[in-house]
Motif scaffolding. Structure first.
Motif, mmCIF file in Angstrom:
data_model
loop_
_atom_site.group_PDB
_atom_site.id
_atom_site.type_symbol
_atom_site.label_atom_id
_atom_site.label_comp_id
_atom_site.label_asym_id
_atom_site.label_seq_id
_atom_site.Cartn_x
_atom_site.Cartn_y
_atom_site.Cartn_z
ATOM 1 N N LEU A 102 -10.251 120.256 47.028
ATOM 2 C CA LEU A 102 -11.252 119.199 46.835
ATOM 3 C C LEU A 102 -11.325 118.273 48.047
ATOM 4 N N ILE A 103 -10.173 117.847 48.550
ATOM 5 C CA ILE A 103 -10.172 116.942 49.710
ATOM 6 C C ILE A 103 -10.779 117.646 50.917
ATOM 7 N N HIS A 146 -18.117 116.538 54.319
ATOM 8 C CA HIS A 146 -19.249 115.619 54.175
ATOM 9 C C HIS A 146 -18.922 114.180 54.567
ATOM 10 N N ALA A 147 -17.645 113.821 54.545
ATOM 11 C CA ALA A 147 -17.262 112.425 54.763
ATOM 12 C C ALA A 147 -15.812 112.367 55.234
ATOM 13 N N LYS A 152 -19.756 114.329 42.322
ATOM 14 C CA LYS A 152 -20.844 114.972 41.588
ATOM 15 C C LYS A 152 -21.504 116.056 42.443
ATOM 16 N N GLN A 153 -21.759 115.727 43.709
ATOM 17 C CA GLN A 153 -22.405 116.675 44.617
ATOM 18 C C GLN A 153 -21.591 117.953 44.755
ATOM 19 N N LEU A 154 -20.281 117.807 44.791
ATOM 20 C CA LEU A 154 -19.389 118.951 44.990
ATOM 21 C C LEU A 154 -19.045 119.666 43.686
ATOM 22 N N ALA A 177 -14.445 114.412 32.776
ATOM 23 C CA ALA A 177 -14.788 113.020 33.055
ATOM 24 C C ALA A 177 -15.843 112.919 34.154
ATOM 25 N N ILE A 178 -15.662 113.696 35.210
ATOM 26 C CA ILE A 178 -16.605 113.644 36.332
ATOM 27 C C ILE A 178 -18.020 113.999 35.871
ATOM 28 N N GLY A 179 -18.123 114.878 34.900
ATOM 29 C CA GLY A 179 -19.424 115.268 34.385
ATOM 30 C C GLY A 179 -20.132 114.156 33.628
#
Length: 276
Positions: free
Chosen positions: A206-207, A213-214, A188-190, A77-79
Motif C-alpha cells: 500500500l505504501i 502518487h504522493a 479511495k483512489q487506490l 472501513a475505507i469503503g
C-alpha cells in the motif's frame, strides 16, 4: 501550522481475539483526540466479545462472520468513509491527543504528502526502526533465515536504514502499517489494501502504491507507542502466511529485477547521506 476547523478524520482498527485491556488503550487514544470523528472497529474474531469497547457514539463496530484478513477488514472501513484523512492503526498502539493534531497540521501544510508516520517507540521508550527501504528477496528471506550471521546483519543495516537517526523529516518508501495516517482520497483512489495479502506485506504494498502518487514521509516530532510482537517468528502457521505474502509481493513487483525499487531506494539513501 494550523488545521481546518471543519476537517474530518476517521480511524480504523482491525481486531482478532485481542487482549481487551491493550485494545482499550488504542480505542481510548483515538477517542481522546477531538479531531477523530469516527472510529471503526472491524472484528475478525470468532465471537463479538470485543463489542463491549464500542460504547462511545463515535465508535462503529462491525463483526465479520469469518477472518477475512487484515487488509480486507480495513477496506470495510475505507469503503464507507468520506473523511479528509484516515488513520489505520494496530490494536497495540497508544498515543497522546496531540499526535493527530500535529500530523494533520503537517499534511495540511504540504499537499504533496500522501501519508505520514510518526516516531514509533517500544513501550519502554526505545525507537522501533520501522523506516525501511523497499525490500528485495534477500532482505526478507535472508533476514529470516540468516539474520544472526554477519551477512544477514549487513542486509539489515542497509534495509533498516541504520545510518538514519530518526531526527529529521525524511521521505521513506516503506513505512510500517502499524500506524498509517493517509489522505482518504488516495486510499479511495487506490482501492485500499490489496486483498491478495491475507496478512503481512499488505502495508509495504500500500505504501509503495501511495508513493507512486504522493510522498510517503516519516515525521519525527511526535511519537506513538507500539507493543510490537514478531509473531510470525514464533508461529509456524504465521511464518507460512508471511512467506506466502512475500511470494505474492515479489510476483507483483518483481523479484531480482525491479528497476523502480533501486531508483526509489537510492533517493532515500542519498537524502540520508546528505545529512551526515
Amino acid at each position: 501550522m494550523g488545521t481546518r476547523v471543519n476537517m474530518e478524520i476517521t480511524a480504523s482498527i482491525v481486531l482478532y481475539e485481542n487482549d481487551i485491556e491493550e485494545l482499550r488503550k488504542a480505542v481510548d487514544s483515538c477517542l481522546a483526540s477531538p479531531l477523530i470523528q469516527e472510529l471503526y472497529l472491524i472484528d475478525n474474531s470468532r465471537t463479538d466479545r470485543l463489542k463491549q469497547l464500542a460504547q462511545d457514539q463515535r465508535v462503529s463496530y462491525i463483526h465479520n462472520p469469518r477472518n477475512i484478513g487484515f487488509g480486507a477488514a480495513h477496506n470495510v472501513a475505507i469503503g464507507e468513509i468520506t473523511s479528509d484523512y484516515h488513520l489505520i492503526i494496530n490494536p497495540d498502539i497508544c498515543f497522546s491527543p496531540d499526535v493527530i493534531e500535529s500530523l494533520a497540521a503537517f499534511m495540511e501544510s504540504d499537499h504533496s504528502v500522501g501519508t505520514v508516520m510518526p516516531k514509533i517507540l517500544y513501550n519502554g521508550g526505545e525507537i522501533q526502526r520501522l523506516c525501511k527501504l523497499l525490500p528485495s528477496p534477500l532482505n526478507l528471506f535472508g533476514r529470516r533465515f540468516a539474520g544472526k550471521s554477519k551477512w544477514g546483519q549487513a542486509l539489515d543495516a542497509s534495509y533498516e536504514l541504520y545510518d538514519f537517526g530518526y531526527d529529521y523529516v525524511l521521505d521513506v518508501p516503506n513505512l510500517s502499517g502499524c500506524f498509517i495516517f493517509a489522505r482518504t482520497s488516495l486510499l479511495k483512489q487506490l482501492g485500499g489494501f490489496d486483498t491478495r495479502y491475507f496478512m503481512y506485506l499488505e502495508d509495504v504494498d500500500l505504501i509503495r502504491r501511495i508513493g507512486q502518487h504522493a510522498r510517503t514521509v516519516f515525521y519525527p516530532y511526535v511519537h506513538v507507542y507500539h507493543g510490537y510482537r514478531k509473531e510470525s517468528y514464533a508461529s509456524g502457521k504465521l511464518m507460512r502466511i508471511h512467506i506466502l505474502s512475500a511470494i505474492k509481493y515479489f510476483n507483483k513487483w518483481g523479484w531480482f529485477f525491479d528497476a523502480d525499487r533501486k531508483k526509489i531506494n537510492k533517493i532515500t539513501l542519498d537524502a540520508i547521506a546528505k545529512h551526515k
